[in-house]
Design an enzyme around this catalytic site. Sequence first.
Site, PDB file in Angstrom:
ATOM      1  N   THR A 268       0.813  -1.212   0.000  1.00  0.00           N
ATOM      2  CA  THR A 268       0.000   0.000   0.000  1.00  0.00           C
ATOM      3  C   THR A 268       0.853   1.271   0.000  1.00  0.00           C
ATOM      4  OG1 THR A 268      -0.089  -0.479   2.334  1.00  0.00           O
ATOM      5  CG2 THR A 268      -2.085  -0.876   1.086  1.00  0.00           C
ATOM      6  N   PHE A 395      -7.162   4.780   5.554  1.00  0.00           N
ATOM      7  CA  PHE A 395      -6.624   3.777   6.471  1.00  0.00           C
ATOM      8  C   PHE A 395      -7.725   2.980   7.167  1.00  0.00           C
ATOM      9  CE2 PHE A 395      -3.135   6.785   5.905  1.00  0.00           C
ATOM     10  CZ  PHE A 395      -2.073   5.914   5.640  1.00  0.00           C
ATOM     11  N   CYS A 402      -6.083   0.655  10.106  1.00  0.00           N
ATOM     12  CA  CYS A 402      -4.680   0.304   9.882  1.00  0.00           C
ATOM     13  C   CYS A 402      -3.819   0.545  11.127  1.00  0.00           C
ATOM     14  CB  CYS A 402      -4.142   1.150   8.734  1.00  0.00           C
ATOM     15  SG  CYS A 402      -2.446   0.745   8.309  1.00  0.00           S
TER      16      CYS A 402
HETATM   17 MN1  MNH Z   1      -2.587  -0.948   6.612  1.00  0.00          MN
HETATM   18  C1  MNH Z   1      -5.335  -2.487   7.976  1.00  0.00           C
HETATM   19  C2  MNH Z   1      -4.613   0.858   4.559  1.00  0.00           C
HETATM   20  C3  MNH Z   1       0.148   0.755   5.473  1.00  0.00           C
HETATM   21  C4  MNH Z   1      -0.524  -2.995   8.451  1.00  0.00           C
HETATM   22  N1  MNH Z   1      -4.590  -0.854   6.305  1.00  0.00           N
HETATM   23  C5  MNH Z   1      -5.566  -1.546   7.001  1.00  0.00           C
HETATM   24  C6  MNH Z   1      -6.861  -1.134   6.539  1.00  0.00           C
HETATM   25  C7  MNH Z   1      -6.644  -0.204   5.555  1.00  0.00           C
HETATM   26  C8  MNH Z   1      -5.224  -0.027   5.424  1.00  0.00           C
HETATM   27  C9  MNH Z   1      -7.715   0.509   4.752  1.00  0.00           C
HETATM   28  C10 MNH Z   1      -8.205  -1.646   7.039  1.00  0.00           C
HETATM   29  C11 MNH Z   1      -8.719  -2.750   6.162  1.00  0.00           C
HETATM   30  C12 MNH Z   1     -10.101  -3.277   6.537  1.00  0.00           C
HETATM   31  O1  MNH Z   1     -10.859  -2.608   7.221  1.00  0.00           O
HETATM   32  O2  MNH Z   1     -10.408  -4.389   6.115  1.00  0.00           O
HETATM   33  N2  MNH Z   1      -2.282   0.493   5.236  1.00  0.00           N
HETATM   34  C13 MNH Z   1      -3.244   1.110   4.498  1.00  0.00           C
HETATM   35  C14 MNH Z   1      -2.632   2.111   3.642  1.00  0.00           C
HETATM   36  C15 MNH Z   1      -1.278   2.090   3.911  1.00  0.00           C
HETATM   37  C16 MNH Z   1      -1.072   1.068   4.923  1.00  0.00           C
HETATM   38  C17 MNH Z   1      -3.378   2.985   2.658  1.00  0.00           C
HETATM   39  C18 MNH Z   1      -0.152   2.910   3.365  1.00  0.00           C
HETATM   40  C19 MNH Z   1      -0.279   4.035   2.698  1.00  0.00           C
HETATM   41  N3  MNH Z   1      -0.540  -1.104   6.896  1.00  0.00           N
HETATM   42  C20 MNH Z   1       0.397  -0.243   6.402  1.00  0.00           C
HETATM   43  C21 MNH Z   1       1.678  -0.549   6.973  1.00  0.00           C
HETATM   44  C22 MNH Z   1       1.494  -1.624   7.814  1.00  0.00           C
HETATM   45  C23 MNH Z   1       0.091  -1.962   7.754  1.00  0.00           C
HETATM   46  C24 MNH Z   1       2.975   0.201   6.684  1.00  0.00           C
HETATM   47  C25 MNH Z   1       2.485  -2.345   8.689  1.00  0.00           C
HETATM   48  C26 MNH Z   1       3.686  -1.931   8.977  1.00  0.00           C
HETATM   49  N4  MNH Z   1      -2.878  -2.496   7.935  1.00  0.00           N
HETATM   50  C27 MNH Z   1      -1.876  -3.204   8.553  1.00  0.00           C
HETATM   51  C28 MNH Z   1      -2.477  -4.228   9.395  1.00  0.00           C
HETATM   52  C29 MNH Z   1      -3.868  -4.074   9.269  1.00  0.00           C
HETATM   53  C30 MNH Z   1      -4.085  -2.954   8.348  1.00  0.00           C
HETATM   54  C31 MNH Z   1      -1.715  -5.231  10.236  1.00  0.00           C
HETATM   55  C32 MNH Z   1      -4.950  -4.869   9.992  1.00  0.00           C
HETATM   56  C33 MNH Z   1      -5.217  -4.219  11.333  1.00  0.00           C
HETATM   57  C34 MNH Z   1      -6.272  -4.921  12.146  1.00  0.00           C
HETATM   58  O3  MNH Z   1      -7.293  -5.324  11.595  1.00  0.00           O
HETATM   59  O4  MNH Z   1      -6.078  -5.030  13.348  1.00  0.00           O
END
Ligand code: MNH
Length: 461
Positions: A268, A395, A402
């Site tokens: 992402t 996010f 996230c």
């Molecule tokens: Mn990320 C959940 C977007 C970077 C780790 N992330 C989510 C969700 C979104 C999202 C939207 C929720 C999805 C859902 O509701 O089903 N994340 C992003 C975006 C970026 C991003 C747009 C960067 C730009 N994410 C990151 C990074 C990490 C990460 C960097 C780790 C280092 N994300 C996660 C994890 C989850 C998540 C782990 C799940 C969290 C949970 O459900 O507890």
Amino acid sequence: MDTTAIPHRPGRLPVVGDLLGASLRTPLQSTMRAGAGLGPIFTRKFFGLEIVFVAGIDLVTELNDETRFGKHVGLGVERLRAVAGDGLFTAHTREPNWRLAHDILQPAFSAESMRRYHSTMLEVARELTAAWDHATGPVDVAADMTRLTLETIGRAGFGYRFGSFERAEPHPFVTAMIRALRYAQLENVKLPFVRRALAGSAAQNQADIATMTNLVDEVIEARRREGGEARDLLGLMLTEGHPETGEQLDPVNIRNQAITFVVAGHETTSGALSFALYYLTRHPELLEKARAEVDAVWGDREPAFGDVAKLRYVRRVLDEAMRLWPTAPGYSREAREDLVLGGKYPMRKGDSVIVPLPMLHRDPTVWGPDPEKFDPDRFEPAAVRKRPAQAYKPFGTGERACIGRQFALHEAVLALGIMVQRYDFEADPAYELKIAESLTLKPSGFTVRPRIRERATALTA
Ligand code: MNH
């Protein structure tokens, strides 16, 4: 869910439903086309499966109310459990491992942890500039942003070097991951020959999952052997117990989390950086503004931890890029009890809908008559305050939002700041934005020629 009152495109056919005009390779973009003009809620039907999409601010505001709705693990996300099991992203909230892992891993994203990752992030950004300084032709932006973000999560989270910048081709983990994600996404496809043509065989998929699992097992094994005090993601998973109960993560869950974090931790962010750079090359005056900010705030110093958050304009560029193309393009919500959405649409407990974020982020009642216009000033504090709170959700929302948001933003602002300060970019003016979809969105075929500016900083490799 009772869908009788919900609009859909004309021309729905018996049996196949809205299949004509739908694209398996680009489901999000085909949803955007299908939903155009239908208003804040619409459905698409494929064979026996009818999916409800909600894209208007009022209904989304309801969906984001955590007392009435929660994250739904369905369709695409459910399929990913073949790869990531009960890792944080794919876990059901009711699974005890979700909260356990959430509470154990939260400290890895505290301000104090972010401070520790800064030097790693800087080190990786320097590997990017070393590569770009010596580039003799155009570079593929999405590929290089993927190198940067994969390397960053590998080193900061796990102390593991993928060696992305030393490789001409993507790391085997990435190749396996992309195929496995596509396979998972296409498992919902009802026509086996179509699925096979697009996603490859089940045997290939098993091999890909094994490639990913073997790599994380090796990384985990190495850390167990070497021990050490590192309080990175892996260190927390291997040594920390729950802050209240002391319970630890089991080995299978640790493996699931490792795969989850490597995948979620780079795909992402890489896309977000790529779109931001794309828009800056299309808007030289905005690139100039971003660059002037970096020159003024950083000068010739190497950016310290605290210098990153001072790049307010660079941050707005990223925010605006993630408005138009949020690289995690949607999330799904389910009703916690029988209820009526928007006073009109009855839902049973467990019924779910999808929020396609690029559509929410273009709701004209929020973003004005020209939502397609790239304008970072939409994220000036005064403008943000005037908007409904739920208008911008790249996010995600609620307790399942996230966990890596701060990590992603620090990494992305730092990297974008370094890139705009150091280079002029020559982009092909004929390039038309083409968006590739896997689990996430990325510009496809977008290249630039980076040329070191006269006044580049002392930030050399
Ligand atoms: Mn990320 C959940 C977007 C970077 C780790 N992330 C989510 C969700 C979104 C999202 C939207 C929720 C999805 C859902 O509701 O089903 N994340 C992003 C975006 C970026 C991003 C747009 C960067 C730009 N994410 C990151 C990074 C990490 C990460 C960097 C780790 C280092 N994300 C996660 C994890 C989850 C998540 C782990 C799940 C969290 C949970 O459900 O507890």
